[in-house]
Motif scaffolding. Structure first.
Motif, short mmCIF file in Angstrom:
data_model
loop_
_atom_site.label_atom_id
_atom_site.label_comp_id
_atom_site.label_asym_id
_atom_site.label_seq_id
_atom_site.Cartn_x
_atom_site.Cartn_y
_atom_site.Cartn_z
N ASP A 45 -1.74 5.12 -3.80
CA ASP A 45 -2.95 4.28 -3.80
C ASP A 45 -4.10 4.99 -3.11
OD1 ASP A 45 -1.68 2.09 -5.05
OD2 ASP A 45 -0.95 1.35 -3.13
N ARG A 90 -6.54 -2.73 -3.38
CA ARG A 90 -5.34 -3.56 -3.40
C ARG A 90 -5.63 -5.02 -3.04
NH1 ARG A 90 -0.75 -2.72 -6.16
NH2 ARG A 90 0.08 -0.61 -5.89
N LEU A 94 0.86 -1.19 0.00
CA LEU A 94 0.00 0.00 0.00
C LEU A 94 0.88 1.23 0.00
CD1 LEU A 94 -3.09 0.82 0.27
CD2 LEU A 94 -2.51 1.36 2.65
#
Length: 289
Positions: free
Chosen positions: A127, A150, A123
């Motif tokens: 993102d 994700r 992450l």
């Protein structure tokens, strides 16, 4: 002082757009409210008024009433307390400075949390930014959306129950004023303050009577007691305290689009309560569509 009007349908005084952590633009939110049969909707994005203009234009097109507002972040020690603020002056210098400080703190908190999470999960901050819109108040819901994107969580609720839960070790508090200070700022800006979903915790965490008295003296208008996340026992006690202190009671959905299961109009506010909000609001006017 704004003039109250007869409202044509149910009144929902707590909803979020993509300006904070909702999934619909302000215009889409207002359209959804019209489709749901509401007569009045309040836009209450977190610590921001950036959606007011778009929502106002949409309210005129959709022929419903818009109550401009926000959900103001406050804090008592480590506990987060949210304050709904209606019809305040968005250009009031003192309130605007505090809103800016809170948003900056929320952003810094989010960056720190993502850095911690990124050690254990794939992450990045990019993102998270991919889940936001321009001028959005970035917060934990956007981190949750990034975790979902994700593949680390099934949905927002699952992310909050797992990775974003404070017990997971990634949580980071952020600056926010105490509720009394926030109430004073909202009132000074001509607004009307209501504590949002105050009974989400157990009976031992209900606002102490002495603390509530201080908030009332500072200008607190009401309590949002009709809300799906309020627990029955503390809600019952807060109804008693509302009656004792002459506080109004509101009901709302806390709608976030697809970000939460909450449905527009699932809890509503009585017209006479909205009349009083409008009568006391001096900083901004309702938008009558």
């Amino acid at each position: 002082m704004a003039v109250a009007r007869q409202f044509r349908g149910p009144i929902d005084l707590h909803a979020h757009s993509s300006v904070s952590d909702g999934t619909e633009t302000p215009a889409e939110l207002v359209h959804a409210a019209a489709v749901a049969g509401l007569g009045t909707i309040a836009l209450t994005d977190h610590d921001s008024t950036a959606g007011w203009a778009e929502a106002s234009a949409a309210a005129r097109t959709e022929h419903l009433t818009l109550i401009p507002g926000m959900e103001f972040s406050t804090r008592v020690r480590y506990a987060s307390v949210h304050l709904l603020a209606y019809l305040f002056d968005p250009d009031d210098s003192a309130l605007l400075a505090e809103m800016t400080r809170v948003r900056a703190a929320r952003l810094s908190r989010a960056e720190q949390m993502v850095a911690r999470i990124g050690v254990d999960y794939d992450l990045s901050w990019d993102d998270v930014l991919a889940q936001t819109t321009p001028e959005a108040t970035v917060g934990r819901p956007h981190i949750a959306d990034a975790l979902v994107a994700r593949g680390h969580a099934l949905n927002r609720s699952a992310a909050f129950a797992d990775i974003l839960h404070w017990k997971a070790g990634y949580f980071q508090p952020h600056y926010a004023p105490d509720p009394v200070r926030a109430i004073e700022l909202v009132r000074a800006a001509g607004g009307v303050p209501v504590i949002a979903h105050p009974a989400t915790r157990g009976i031992g965490d209900v606002v102490a009577e002495s603390s509530l008295k201080t908030m009332v003296e500072a200008g607190l208008f009401g309590l949002e007691l009709e809300h799906r996340e309020n627990n029955p026992e503390p809600t019952k006690r807060l109804y008693e305290l509302a009656a004792k202190f002459g506080l109004s009671v509101t009901g709302s959905s806390d709608y976030h689009g697809t970000g939460k299961p909450n449905l527009l109009g699932e809890n509503t506010t009585a017209p006479d309560v909205l009349d009083r909000i409008i009568a006391e609001g001096r900083g901004a006017a309702p938008v009558y569509g």
